[in-house]
Scaffold this motif. Structure first.
Motif, PDB file in Angstrom:
ATOM      1  N   LEU A  23       8.665  -5.557   1.916  1.00  0.00           N
ATOM      2  CA  LEU A  23       7.990  -4.736   0.905  1.00  0.00           C
ATOM      3  C   LEU A  23       6.889  -3.901   1.538  1.00  0.00           C
ATOM      4  N   ASP A  24       6.442  -4.319   2.737  1.00  0.00           N
ATOM      5  CA  ASP A  24       5.432  -3.553   3.469  1.00  0.00           C
ATOM      6  C   ASP A  24       6.006  -2.288   4.086  1.00  0.00           C
ATOM      7  N   GLY A  25       7.323  -2.208   4.185  1.00  0.00           N
ATOM      8  CA  GLY A  25       7.931  -1.101   4.916  1.00  0.00           C
ATOM      9  C   GLY A  25       8.437   0.009   4.019  1.00  0.00           C
ATOM     10  N   THR A  26       8.090  -0.011   2.747  1.00  0.00           N
ATOM     11  CA  THR A  26       8.675   0.959   1.830  1.00  0.00           C
ATOM     12  C   THR A  26       7.672   1.442   0.794  1.00  0.00           C
ATOM     13  N   SER A  27       7.892   2.676   0.314  1.00  0.00           N
ATOM     14  CA  SER A  27       7.089   3.173  -0.804  1.00  0.00           C
ATOM     15  C   SER A  27       7.843   2.940  -2.106  1.00  0.00           C
ATOM     16  N   LYS A  28       8.949   2.213  -2.004  1.00  0.00           N
ATOM     17  CA  LYS A  28       9.804   1.989  -3.168  1.00  0.00           C
ATOM     18  C   LYS A  28       9.811   0.526  -3.604  1.00  0.00           C
ATOM     19  N   LYS A  78      12.368 -15.582  -5.972  1.00  0.00           N
ATOM     20  CA  LYS A  78      11.620 -16.782  -5.556  1.00  0.00           C
ATOM     21  C   LYS A  78      10.420 -16.450  -4.673  1.00  0.00           C
ATOM     22  N   PHE A  79      10.681 -15.690  -3.616  1.00  0.00           N
ATOM     23  CA  PHE A  79       9.615 -15.375  -2.651  1.00  0.00           C
ATOM     24  C   PHE A  79       9.654 -13.886  -2.339  1.00  0.00           C
ATOM     25  N   ILE A  80       8.520 -13.360  -1.850  1.00  0.00           N
ATOM     26  CA  ILE A  80       8.523 -11.999  -1.324  1.00  0.00           C
ATOM     27  C   ILE A  80       7.879 -11.985   0.069  1.00  0.00           C
ATOM     28  N   GLY A  81       8.384 -11.090   0.905  1.00  0.00           N
ATOM     29  CA  GLY A  81       7.885 -10.967   2.272  1.00  0.00           C
ATOM     30  C   GLY A  81       7.218  -9.622   2.471  1.00  0.00           C
ATOM     31  N   VAL A  82       6.058  -9.637   3.124  1.00  0.00           N
ATOM     32  CA  VAL A  82       5.333  -8.382   3.353  1.00  0.00           C
ATOM     33  C   VAL A  82       4.920  -8.194   4.808  1.00  0.00           C
ATOM     34  N   GLY A  83       5.688  -8.754   5.733  1.00  0.00           N
ATOM     35  CA  GLY A  83       5.354  -8.573   7.136  1.00  0.00           C
ATOM     36  C   GLY A  83       6.154  -9.518   8.010  1.00  0.00           C
ATOM     37  N   GLU A  84       5.933  -9.404   9.328  1.00  0.00           N
ATOM     38  CA  GLU A  84       6.763 -10.146  10.275  1.00  0.00           C
ATOM     39  C   GLU A  84       6.191 -11.510  10.660  1.00  0.00           C
ATOM     40  N   ALA A  88      13.881  -4.781   0.965  1.00  0.00           N
ATOM     41  CA  ALA A  88      13.395  -3.828  -0.046  1.00  0.00           C
ATOM     42  C   ALA A  88      13.671  -2.378   0.360  1.00  0.00           C
ATOM     43  N   VAL A  89      13.705  -2.134   1.676  1.00  0.00           N
ATOM     44  CA  VAL A  89      13.890  -0.780   2.175  1.00  0.00           C
ATOM     45  C   VAL A  89      15.267  -0.221   1.778  1.00  0.00           C
ATOM     46  N   THR A  90      16.233  -1.087   1.570  1.00  0.00           N
ATOM     47  CA  THR A  90      17.587  -0.629   1.215  1.00  0.00           C
ATOM     48  C   THR A  90      17.715  -0.287  -0.265  1.00  0.00           C
ATOM     49  N   GLY A  91      16.700  -0.552  -1.056  1.00  0.00           N
ATOM     50  CA  GLY A  91      16.634  -0.104  -2.449  1.00  0.00           C
ATOM     51  C   GLY A  91      17.858  -0.438  -3.274  1.00  0.00           C
ATOM     52  N   GLN A  92      18.348   0.574  -3.991  1.00  0.00           N
ATOM     53  CA  GLN A  92      19.469   0.373  -4.915  1.00  0.00           C
ATOM     54  C   GLN A  92      20.731  -0.150  -4.223  1.00  0.00           C
ATOM     55  N   ASN A  93      20.954   0.256  -2.959  1.00  0.00           N
ATOM     56  CA  ASN A  93      22.125  -0.265  -2.235  1.00  0.00           C
ATOM     57  C   ASN A  93      22.060  -1.777  -2.102  1.00  0.00           C
ATOM     58  N   GLY A  94      20.859  -2.251  -1.829  1.00  0.00           N
ATOM     59  CA  GLY A  94      20.656  -3.689  -1.692  1.00  0.00           C
ATOM     60  C   GLY A  94      20.981  -4.413  -2.981  1.00  0.00           C
ATOM     61  N   SER A 140       0.810  -1.228   0.000  1.00  0.00           N
ATOM     62  CA  SER A 140       0.000   0.000   0.000  1.00  0.00           C
ATOM     63  C   SER A 140       0.840   1.274   0.000  1.00  0.00           C
ATOM     64  N   LYS A 141       2.014   1.236   0.637  1.00  0.00           N
ATOM     65  CA  LYS A 141       2.847   2.456   0.652  1.00  0.00           C
ATOM     66  C   LYS A 141       3.318   2.800  -0.753  1.00  0.00           C
ATOM     67  N   THR A 142       3.725   1.783  -1.493  1.00  0.00           N
ATOM     68  CA  THR A 142       4.180   2.031  -2.866  1.00  0.00           C
ATOM     69  C   THR A 142       3.012   2.484  -3.733  1.00  0.00           C
ATOM     70  N   ARG A 143       1.862   1.825  -3.544  1.00  0.00           N
ATOM     71  CA  ARG A 143       0.679   2.199  -4.332  1.00  0.00           C
ATOM     72  C   ARG A 143       0.290   3.658  -4.093  1.00  0.00           C
ATOM     73  N   THR A 144       0.239   4.043  -2.807  1.00  0.00           N
ATOM     74  CA  THR A 144      -0.136   5.409  -2.459  1.00  0.00           C
ATOM     75  C   THR A 144       0.824   6.410  -3.098  1.00  0.00           C
ATOM     76  N   ALA A 145       2.114   6.098  -3.034  1.00  0.00           N
ATOM     77  CA  ALA A 145       3.107   7.015  -3.597  1.00  0.00           C
ATOM     78  C   ALA A 145       2.899   7.172  -5.103  1.00  0.00           C
ATOM     79  N   ILE A 146       2.634   6.065  -5.786  1.00  0.00           N
ATOM     80  CA  ILE A 146       2.423   6.142  -7.240  1.00  0.00           C
ATOM     81  C   ILE A 146       1.161   6.949  -7.541  1.00  0.00           C
ATOM     82  N   ASN A 147       0.103   6.666  -6.795  1.00  0.00           N
ATOM     83  CA  ASN A 147      -1.158   7.369  -7.044  1.00  0.00           C
ATOM     84  C   ASN A 147      -1.044   8.860  -6.764  1.00  0.00           C
ATOM     85  N   GLN A 148      -0.282   9.201  -5.733  1.00  0.00           N
ATOM     86  CA  GLN A 148      -0.141  10.620  -5.400  1.00  0.00           C
ATOM     87  C   GLN A 148       0.543  11.383  -6.522  1.00  0.00           C
ATOM     88  N   MET A 149       1.485  10.738  -7.172  1.00  0.00           N
ATOM     89  CA  MET A 149       2.238  11.415  -8.231  1.00  0.00           C
ATOM     90  C   MET A 149       1.553  11.343  -9.582  1.00  0.00           C
TER      91      MET A 149
END
Ligand SMILES: Nc1nc2c(ncn2[C@@H]2O[C@H](COP(=O)(O)OP(=O)(O)O)[C@@H](O)[C@H]2O)c(=O)[nH]1
Ligand SMILES: [Mg+2]
Length: 316
Positions: free
Chosen positions: A270-275, A291-297, A243-249, A12-21
């Protein structure tokens, strides 16, 4: 909550950011021959803002225009969904999809495992240990027997953390003494997996040593030791990326790939970032399957990555 709802919430954070722009992506009246340049520009900026990267954002916009032309449809959301999905497919498939007028395969990707021992690596704090627990939950729910190896002997708490998860999930954990040789733990666990004929063994590792060189050397050693215990293993080496570390990661990932050779990547938080758009450069530049994605703890907050499902959840 279903996985799809978790995924939608997670993105949702990424979605909101895209929609706002870019504004709402509904059925915008864009004529195929004469697209509205302002909307497209906003969308391109929104994608770059979501860490998609300038190169891929521009490719996506080209694909959006092509899709609208080819299909004669004016629905920006639909065109964007097609273009994003194409980006997340493997190289060979991508060109074919464009030629075929963008009809991505709707079937859910299955995660094929090349072996029974999965070596899990990544820097400190990215979510390795938690991800191993989630994978344990995922594969036991698919009727596989699972074992863990607490190969992070560098941090005293790491073995305990995996032990607690193991107890909660009913999965046995091979432990080493704090400060003991992680390769020895991996060796014992690999041998034990074979003897007990357990389907899958996930080997945890330390993400921090005194320096990066030591870390890479240790990971190479752990890999060689697993091979000594069982010549066919490790069948998989998976890198966990935050995902939060973005390009550095992504830069980190390239170094790990060079040093140990990855067979898969897992993106967490992926839940912790708008990126969340970072998954596109990861897929495109690493050349290693996501292979997999994580969206929470929670243990349920991990599922196999599926391009179409991801894009649907992202765009809402
Ligand atoms: N929000 C969120 N937190 C996560 C996710 N995966 C892991 N974490 C958290 O990240 C922190 C570090 O995780 P840990 O597994 O100990 O990382 P490690 O050092 O790589 O083993 C913990 O607080 C986890 O709960 C995720 O997908 N989303
Ligand atoms: Mg850990």
């Amino acid at each position: 909550m279903s996985w799809l709802e978790r995924l939608k919430n997670g993105l949702s954070k990424t979605r909101t950011a895209i929609n706002q722009m870019a504004g709402p992506l509904g059925a915008i009246e864009i004529l195929a021959e004469k697209p509205d340049p302002t909307t497209f520009e906003d969308l391109e900026f929104a994608l770059i803002g979501a860490d998609v990267g300038a190169k891929y954002a521009s490719e996506i916009l080209d694909d959006v225009r092509d899709y609208m032309k080819q299909s004669g449809k004016r629905d920006l959301r639909e065109a964007l969904a097609q273009a994003l999905t194409v980006q997340l497919e493997p190289d060979a498939f991508r060109a074919k999809l464009r030629q075929a007028g963008f009809t991505p395969d709707a079937k859910k990707s299955t995660v094929d495992l090349k072996g029974k021992v999965i070596l899990m690596i990544g820097v400190n704090g990215v979510g390795k240990t938690t991800t191993i627990a989630k994978l344990g939950q995922y594969y036991t729910s698919k009727n596989k027997t699972v074992m863990f190896a607490a190969g992070d002997t560098f941090r005293a708490a790491a073995g305990t953390q995996l032990g607690v998860w193991g107890e909660r999930l009913g999965i046995s954990v091979v432990q080493g003494l704090d400060g003991s040789d992680p390769a020895a733990v991996a060796f014992d666990a690999t041998t034990a997996r074979k003897a007990r004929d357990v389907d899958l063994l996930f080997v945890d590792t330390a993400g921090r040593l005194h320096n990066k060189h030591n870390l890479m050397e240790e990971l190479k050693k752990v890999k060689r030791t697993i091979e000594k215990a069982d010549a066919k293993e490790p069948g998989e080496v998976w890198l966990v990326l935050d995902a939060v570390t973005g390009q550095n990661g992504l830069e980190q990932a390239k170094k790990f790939h060079e040093a140990v050779g990855l067979t898969g990547v897992i993106v967490t938080k992926l839940d912790g970032t708008s990126k969340g758009g970072i998954v596109i450069p990861i897929v495109r530049e690493l050349g290693v399957p996501l292979k997999f994605i994580g969206v929470g703890e929670k243990a349920e907050d991990l599922q196999p990555f599926d391009a179409k499902e991801f894009v649907d959840a992202l765009l809402g």
